[in-house]
Write a protein that holds these residues in place. Structure first.
Motif, PDB file in Angstrom:
ATOM      1  N   LYS A 121      54.430  86.368  72.343  1.00  0.00           N
ATOM      2  CA  LYS A 121      53.750  85.230  72.968  1.00  0.00           C
ATOM      3  C   LYS A 121      53.651  85.367  74.482  1.00  0.00           C
ATOM      4  CE  LYS A 121      54.978  81.689  69.620  1.00  0.00           C
ATOM      5  NZ  LYS A 121      55.773  80.475  69.408  1.00  0.00           N
ATOM      6  N   LYS A 122      54.585  86.101  75.089  1.00  0.00           N
ATOM      7  CA  LYS A 122      54.607  86.221  76.549  1.00  0.00           C
ATOM      8  C   LYS A 122      53.451  87.084  77.037  1.00  0.00           C
ATOM      9  CE  LYS A 122      59.451  85.652  77.611  1.00  0.00           C
ATOM     10  NZ  LYS A 122      60.594  86.238  78.322  1.00  0.00           N
TER      11      LYS A 122
ATOM     12  N   ARG B 102      61.241  95.785  62.661  1.00  0.00           N
ATOM     13  CA  ARG B 102      61.614  96.878  61.765  1.00  0.00           C
ATOM     14  C   ARG B 102      62.233  98.079  62.467  1.00  0.00           C
ATOM     15  NH1 ARG B 102      57.181  99.841  58.820  1.00  0.00           N
ATOM     16  NH2 ARG B 102      58.295 101.763  58.599  1.00  0.00           N
ATOM     17  N   LEU B 103      61.799  98.364  63.694  1.00  0.00           N
ATOM     18  CA  LEU B 103      62.208  99.619  64.322  1.00  0.00           C
ATOM     19  C   LEU B 103      63.081  99.492  65.576  1.00  0.00           C
ATOM     20  CD1 LEU B 103      58.856 101.543  63.875  1.00  0.00           C
ATOM     21  CD2 LEU B 103      60.925 101.745  62.520  1.00  0.00           C
ATOM     22  N   ILE B 104      63.394  98.265  65.997  1.00  0.00           N
ATOM     23  CA  ILE B 104      64.252  98.061  67.164  1.00  0.00           C
ATOM     24  C   ILE B 104      65.471  97.243  66.721  1.00  0.00           C
ATOM     25  CG2 ILE B 104      64.416  97.136  69.508  1.00  0.00           C
ATOM     26  CD1 ILE B 104      62.435  99.427  69.305  1.00  0.00           C
ATOM     27  N   SER B 105      66.643  97.720  67.093  1.00  0.00           N
ATOM     28  CA  SER B 105      67.887  97.061  66.709  1.00  0.00           C
ATOM     29  C   SER B 105      68.018  95.692  67.372  1.00  0.00           C
ATOM     30  CB  SER B 105      69.052  97.952  67.142  1.00  0.00           C
ATOM     31  OG  SER B 105      70.278  97.318  66.924  1.00  0.00           O
ATOM     32  N   ARG B 106      68.562  94.743  66.630  1.00  0.00           N
ATOM     33  CA  ARG B 106      68.900  93.407  67.130  1.00  0.00           C
ATOM     34  C   ARG B 106      67.696  92.559  67.527  1.00  0.00           C
ATOM     35  NH1 ARG B 106      74.124  92.104  67.057  1.00  0.00           N
ATOM     36  NH2 ARG B 106      73.770  90.755  68.813  1.00  0.00           N
ATOM     37  N   ILE B 107      66.529  92.832  66.973  1.00  0.00           N
ATOM     38  CA  ILE B 107      65.338  92.001  67.199  1.00  0.00           C
ATOM     39  C   ILE B 107      65.016  91.314  65.877  1.00  0.00           C
ATOM     40  CG2 ILE B 107      62.871  91.963  67.752  1.00  0.00           C
ATOM     41  CD1 ILE B 107      64.251  92.721  70.202  1.00  0.00           C
ATOM     42  N   GLY B 108      65.137  89.994  65.876  1.00  0.00           N
ATOM     43  CA  GLY B 108      64.825  89.219  64.687  1.00  0.00           C
ATOM     44  C   GLY B 108      63.445  88.606  64.783  1.00  0.00           C
ATOM     45  N   SER B 109      63.117  87.784  63.808  1.00  0.00           N
ATOM     46  CA  SER B 109      61.784  87.171  63.747  1.00  0.00           C
ATOM     47  C   SER B 109      61.473  86.321  64.978  1.00  0.00           C
ATOM     48  CB  SER B 109      61.664  86.299  62.496  1.00  0.00           C
ATOM     49  OG  SER B 109      61.755  87.085  61.360  1.00  0.00           O
ATOM     50  N   GLN B 110      62.410  85.458  65.362  1.00  0.00           N
ATOM     51  CA  GLN B 110      62.149  84.552  66.482  1.00  0.00           C
ATOM     52  C   GLN B 110      62.018  85.317  67.799  1.00  0.00           C
ATOM     53  OE1 GLN B 110      61.449  81.280  66.091  1.00  0.00           O
ATOM     54  NE2 GLN B 110      60.800  81.455  68.211  1.00  0.00           N
ATOM     55  N   THR B 111      62.876  86.288  68.027  1.00  0.00           N
ATOM     56  CA  THR B 111      62.799  87.084  69.259  1.00  0.00           C
ATOM     57  C   THR B 111      61.493  87.859  69.327  1.00  0.00           C
ATOM     58  OG1 THR B 111      65.203  87.314  69.204  1.00  0.00           O
ATOM     59  CG2 THR B 111      64.008  88.798  70.656  1.00  0.00           C
ATOM     60  N   ALA B 112      61.076  88.453  68.209  1.00  0.00           N
ATOM     61  CA  ALA B 112      59.818  89.197  68.171  1.00  0.00           C
ATOM     62  C   ALA B 112      58.635  88.272  68.469  1.00  0.00           C
ATOM     63  CB  ALA B 112      59.639  89.867  66.818  1.00  0.00           C
ATOM     64  N   LYS B 113      58.655  87.065  67.906  1.00  0.00           N
ATOM     65  CA  LYS B 113      57.576  86.108  68.172  1.00  0.00           C
ATOM     66  C   LYS B 113      57.549  85.717  69.642  1.00  0.00           C
ATOM     67  CE  LYS B 113      57.463  84.106  63.582  1.00  0.00           C
ATOM     68  NZ  LYS B 113      57.793  82.945  62.753  1.00  0.00           N
TER      69      LYS B 113
ATOM     70  N   ALA C 177      54.456  88.140  82.637  1.00  0.00           N
ATOM     71  CA  ALA C 177      55.777  87.522  82.500  1.00  0.00           C
ATOM     72  C   ALA C 177      56.817  88.558  82.080  1.00  0.00           C
ATOM     73  CB  ALA C 177      55.723  86.398  81.478  1.00  0.00           C
ATOM     74  N   LEU C 178      56.440  89.508  81.270  1.00  0.00           N
ATOM     75  CA  LEU C 178      57.370  90.564  80.857  1.00  0.00           C
ATOM     76  C   LEU C 178      57.749  91.438  82.037  1.00  0.00           C
ATOM     77  CD1 LEU C 178      55.813  91.610  77.456  1.00  0.00           C
ATOM     78  CD2 LEU C 178      57.917  90.329  77.800  1.00  0.00           C
ATOM     79  N   LYS C 179      56.787  91.742  82.900  1.00  0.00           N
ATOM     80  CA  LYS C 179      57.070  92.576  84.073  1.00  0.00           C
ATOM     81  C   LYS C 179      58.020  91.858  85.024  1.00  0.00           C
ATOM     82  CE  LYS C 179      52.748  95.098  83.953  1.00  0.00           C
ATOM     83  NZ  LYS C 179      51.449  95.289  84.573  1.00  0.00           N
ATOM     84  N   ARG C 180      57.814  90.557  85.224  1.00  0.00           N
ATOM     85  CA  ARG C 180      58.675  89.792  86.108  1.00  0.00           C
ATOM     86  C   ARG C 180      60.099  89.719  85.582  1.00  0.00           C
ATOM     87  NH1 ARG C 180      56.084  84.484  86.203  1.00  0.00           N
ATOM     88  NH2 ARG C 180      54.349  85.551  85.299  1.00  0.00           N
ATOM     89  N   SER C 181      60.274  89.536  84.287  1.00  0.00           N
ATOM     90  CA  SER C 181      61.614  89.386  83.725  1.00  0.00           C
ATOM     91  C   SER C 181      62.404  90.674  83.798  1.00  0.00           C
ATOM     92  CB  SER C 181      61.538  88.884  82.275  1.00  0.00           C
ATOM     93  OG  SER C 181      60.969  89.868  81.449  1.00  0.00           O
ATOM     94  N   GLN C 182      61.756  91.833  83.842  1.00  0.00           N
ATOM     95  CA  GLN C 182      62.449  93.109  83.914  1.00  0.00           C
ATOM     96  C   GLN C 182      62.919  93.422  85.324  1.00  0.00           C
ATOM     97  OE1 GLN C 182      59.982  96.106  82.201  1.00  0.00           O
ATOM     98  NE2 GLN C 182      60.265  95.370  80.121  1.00  0.00           N
ATOM     99  N   LYS C 183      62.353  92.786  86.337  1.00  0.00           N
ATOM    100  CA  LYS C 183      62.727  93.064  87.722  1.00  0.00           C
ATOM    101  C   LYS C 183      64.029  92.360  88.097  1.00  0.00           C
ATOM    102  CE  LYS C 183      58.105  93.930  89.455  1.00  0.00           C
ATOM    103  NZ  LYS C 183      57.057  93.501  90.359  1.00  0.00           N
ATOM    104  N   ARG C 184      64.486  91.430  87.296  1.00  0.00           N
ATOM    105  CA  ARG C 184      65.708  90.678  87.627  1.00  0.00           C
ATOM    106  C   ARG C 184      66.920  91.517  87.521  1.00  0.00           C
ATOM    107  NH1 ARG C 184      64.534  85.151  84.347  1.00  0.00           N
ATOM    108  NH2 ARG C 184      62.537  84.803  85.291  1.00  0.00           N
TER     109      ARG C 184
END
Length: 65
Positions: A53-54, A38-49, A58-65
């Motif tokens: 789930k992560k 609802r509040l972030i642009s370009r985030i749909g149902s599948q992306t939010a899910k 895993a989120l911290k690792r993906s941001q370091k790339r």
């Protein structure tokens, strides 16, 4: 009189962490999934899910790339 413009939702790559935390604190959504859709642009149902789930590590690792 011109029509009042609508507020643009923030894009996930352009939002600062402090702004995101403030938005989460004052949001009236019940779940993270609903907040993202609802509040972030370009985030749909599948992306939010997928984000929800992560594990945090895993989120911290993906941001370091």
């Amino acid at each position: 009189m011109p029509v009042q413009p609508k507020e643009i939702l923030p894009h996930p790559h352009g939002i600062e962490l402090g702004t995101l935390m403030k938005m989460l604190r004052y949001s009236d959504t019940d779940t993270l999934d609903a907040f993202l859709k609802r509040l972030i642009s370009r985030i749909g149902s599948q992306t939010a899910k997928d984000i929800c789930k992560k594990p945090a590590s895993a989120l911290k690792r993906s941001q370091k790339r």
